[in-house]
Scaffold this motif. Structure first.
Motif, short mmCIF file in Angstrom:
data_model
loop_
_atom_site.label_atom_id
_atom_site.label_comp_id
_atom_site.label_asym_id
_atom_site.label_seq_id
_atom_site.Cartn_x
_atom_site.Cartn_y
_atom_site.Cartn_z
N CYS A 106 -12.17 -46.39 5.35
CA CYS A 106 -10.80 -46.15 4.88
C CYS A 106 -10.72 -44.81 4.16
O CYS A 106 -9.73 -44.08 4.32
CB CYS A 106 -10.33 -47.29 3.97
N ASP A 107 -11.73 -44.49 3.38
CA ASP A 107 -11.71 -43.20 2.68
C ASP A 107 -11.67 -42.04 3.67
O ASP A 107 -10.99 -41.04 3.45
CB ASP A 107 -12.93 -43.07 1.76
N GLU A 108 -12.39 -42.23 4.77
CA GLU A 108 -12.40 -41.20 5.80
C GLU A 108 -11.03 -41.08 6.49
O GLU A 108 -10.59 -40.00 6.86
CB GLU A 108 -13.47 -41.58 6.82
N MET A 109 -10.36 -42.24 6.62
CA MET A 109 -9.09 -42.26 7.35
C MET A 109 -7.89 -41.86 6.49
O MET A 109 -6.88 -41.40 7.01
CB MET A 109 -8.85 -43.67 7.93
N ARG A 110 -8.00 -42.06 5.20
CA ARG A 110 -6.85 -41.84 4.32
C ARG A 110 -6.11 -40.52 4.52
O ARG A 110 -4.88 -40.52 4.57
CB ARG A 110 -7.27 -41.95 2.85
N PRO A 111 -6.83 -39.40 4.66
CA PRO A 111 -6.09 -38.13 4.79
C PRO A 111 -5.22 -38.08 6.05
O PRO A 111 -4.25 -37.32 6.09
CB PRO A 111 -7.21 -37.09 4.88
N ASP A 112 -5.55 -38.89 7.05
CA ASP A 112 -4.81 -38.83 8.31
C ASP A 112 -3.62 -39.78 8.39
O ASP A 112 -2.85 -39.73 9.34
CB ASP A 112 -5.76 -39.17 9.48
N PHE A 113 -3.51 -40.69 7.42
CA PHE A 113 -2.48 -41.71 7.54
C PHE A 113 -1.70 -41.92 6.25
O PHE A 113 -2.23 -41.75 5.16
CB PHE A 113 -3.11 -43.06 7.95
N ASP A 114 -0.42 -42.30 6.42
CA ASP A 114 0.40 -42.67 5.26
C ASP A 114 0.07 -44.10 4.82
O ASP A 114 0.03 -44.40 3.64
CB ASP A 114 1.88 -42.57 5.62
N TYR A 115 -0.13 -44.95 5.82
CA TYR A 115 -0.47 -46.35 5.52
C TYR A 115 -1.63 -46.82 6.40
O TYR A 115 -1.71 -46.45 7.57
CB TYR A 115 0.73 -47.28 5.80
N ILE A 116 -2.50 -47.62 5.80
CA ILE A 116 -3.54 -48.30 6.56
C ILE A 116 -3.38 -49.79 6.27
O ILE A 116 -3.46 -50.21 5.11
CB ILE A 116 -4.95 -47.82 6.16
N LEU A 117 -3.09 -50.57 7.30
CA LEU A 117 -2.93 -52.02 7.11
C LEU A 117 -4.16 -52.74 7.65
O LEU A 117 -4.62 -52.45 8.76
CB LEU A 117 -1.68 -52.54 7.85
N ILE A 118 -4.67 -53.67 6.87
CA ILE A 118 -5.86 -54.40 7.27
C ILE A 118 -5.53 -55.86 7.52
O ILE A 118 -5.04 -56.56 6.63
CB ILE A 118 -6.95 -54.27 6.17
#
Ligand SMILES: Nc1ncnc2c1ncn2[C@@H]1O[C@H](COP(=O)(O)OP(=O)(O)O)[C@@H](O)[C@H]1O
Ligand SMILES: [Mg+2]
Lengths: 262, 88
Positions: A106-118
């Motif tokens: 998730c830390d890696e993905m955060r810069p690319d997304f406004d929201y991450i839903l799990i």
């Protein structure tokens, strides 16, 4: 900054995956970049609800075990261009992904997304601990049914013990006619019992099943009551104050009872 | 007349929604207390601390538990007193 939200419930079959898919589409419809991570290892479903099942190349475990970069495993939605799915794998072992691995991802993905839903698995075992590990906030889905509410309370306790502070409730599959007749708990009852703020109440709606059949989440159906409820939840997620929807009016019988003050 | 009406409309009978509410209220109190025994332990310590301002109690034999009463839950404490201080 991006927000990681876990959708969890305790009891299975109450609508976690349905909620994840609908909120994902709803957020993407507003032009935000959103990634859905399916953590229900062994029980892959989110891809079906989104109509993406034929486009999966790699899965979550390929990514967490370092065989593929996450960007290669992400499946981009055809219709909603800012919506992405990271599918789960079909292996049976629910501990195949560790909390640390998911936090790192998730830390890696955060810069690319406004929201991450799990999308979280049922239960409170390792799979649950993994799913909640990276979450900034939590949506607990429950149903107006005594065992689902009890399990939701367990989950809320677990989230508290894991130091999750931002917890919101979605009451799914409400049947307004039953509530009217006094045969079903309503949102306020559940709100009271669990002492957690509700971010949405979703009626039981046949169109949800039709939407699932088609692989097109119900939130895109203009006339669906459940769709409207999900659209409201998305607006509330964005910080708007949206009043809770009125379900169909009182029956003649209840009006009569009220008239007599009974 | 009114009574007949109440019967027809079944006011005296609880709706199943009310029954569910009450049962859940009770079960959640027990669940929460069970899942967090340390909370009950803290409560016990606090009770001892407060009561000790007024009287000496027998800690070994004291009992604190949650008991059901129809459709509510009561915190029941049985605390043997061995001596009362001079009260001012
Ligand atoms: N609001 C709703 N109205 C009607 N059916 C629903 C609704 N929400 C969920 N369902 C159905 O309930 C079942 C379980 O939902 P799902 O999202 O898979 O639950 P979970 O992920 O919590 O196990 C699915 O068949 C789904 O179509
Ligand atoms: Mg699911």
């Amino acid at each position: 900054m991006s927000e990681v939200i876990v959708i969890t419930s305790g009891k299975g079959g109450v609508g976690k995956t349905t909620t994840t898919a609908n909120l994902g589409v709803g957020i993407a419809q507003k032009g935000k970049r959103v990634a859905l991570i399916d953590v229900d290892t062994g029980l892959r479903n989110l891809d079906l609800l989104l109509g993406l099942e034929n486009r999966i190349m790699y899965d979550l475990i390929d990514v967490t075990q370092g065989r593929q970069p996450y960007k290669k495993a992400l499946v981009k939605h055809k219709k909603y261009e800012t919506l992405f799915l990271l599918p789960t794998s079909q292996v049976k072992d629910k501990s195949a992904v560790t909390p640390e691995q998911l936090i790192k991802l998730c830390d890696e993905m955060r810069p690319d997304f406004d929201y991450i839903l799990i999308d979280c698995p049922a239960g409170i075992e390792q799979g649950f601990m993994t799913a909640i590990a990276a979450a900034d906030s939590c949506i607990v889905v429950t149903m107006p049914e005594i065992s689902a509410v009890r399990d939701a309370d367990k989950i809320i306790g677990e989230l508290g013990r894991a130091d999750k502070e931002n917890i919101k409730l979605v009451v799914n599959r409400i049947r307004p006619q039953m509530v009217e007749k006094g045969d079903m708990l309503d949102m306020d009852d559940i709100n009271d019992l669990l002492s957690i703020d509700c971010i949405g109440q979703v009626p039981d709606d046949e169109l949800v099943i039709k939407a699932t059949n088609d692989g097109k989440p119900v939130i895109a159906m203009e006339k669906s009551m459940a769709g409207q409820a999900y659209r409201n939840i998305v607006r509330r997620l964005f910080g708007e104050k949206v009043p809770f929807m009125e379900f169909p009016k009182d029956s003649f019988f209840t009006r009569l009872k009220k008239a007599f003050g009974l | 007349m009114l009574e007949a009406l109440m019967k027809i409309f079944g006011k005296s009978e609880k709706t199943s929604r009310q029954v569910a509410r009450e049962r859940l209220q009770v079960v959640l109190i027990h669940d929460r207390a069970k899942i967090a025994p340390e909370v009950m332990e803290h409560l016990r310590e606090d009770i001892i601390r407060v009561i000790s301002n007024y009287m000496e109690i027998n800690r070994q034999d004291m009992e604190i538990s949650l008991a059901n009463d129809e459709n509510s839950v009561a915190l029941v404490a049985n605390i043997p007193v061995s001596r009362v201080k001079h009260l001012r």
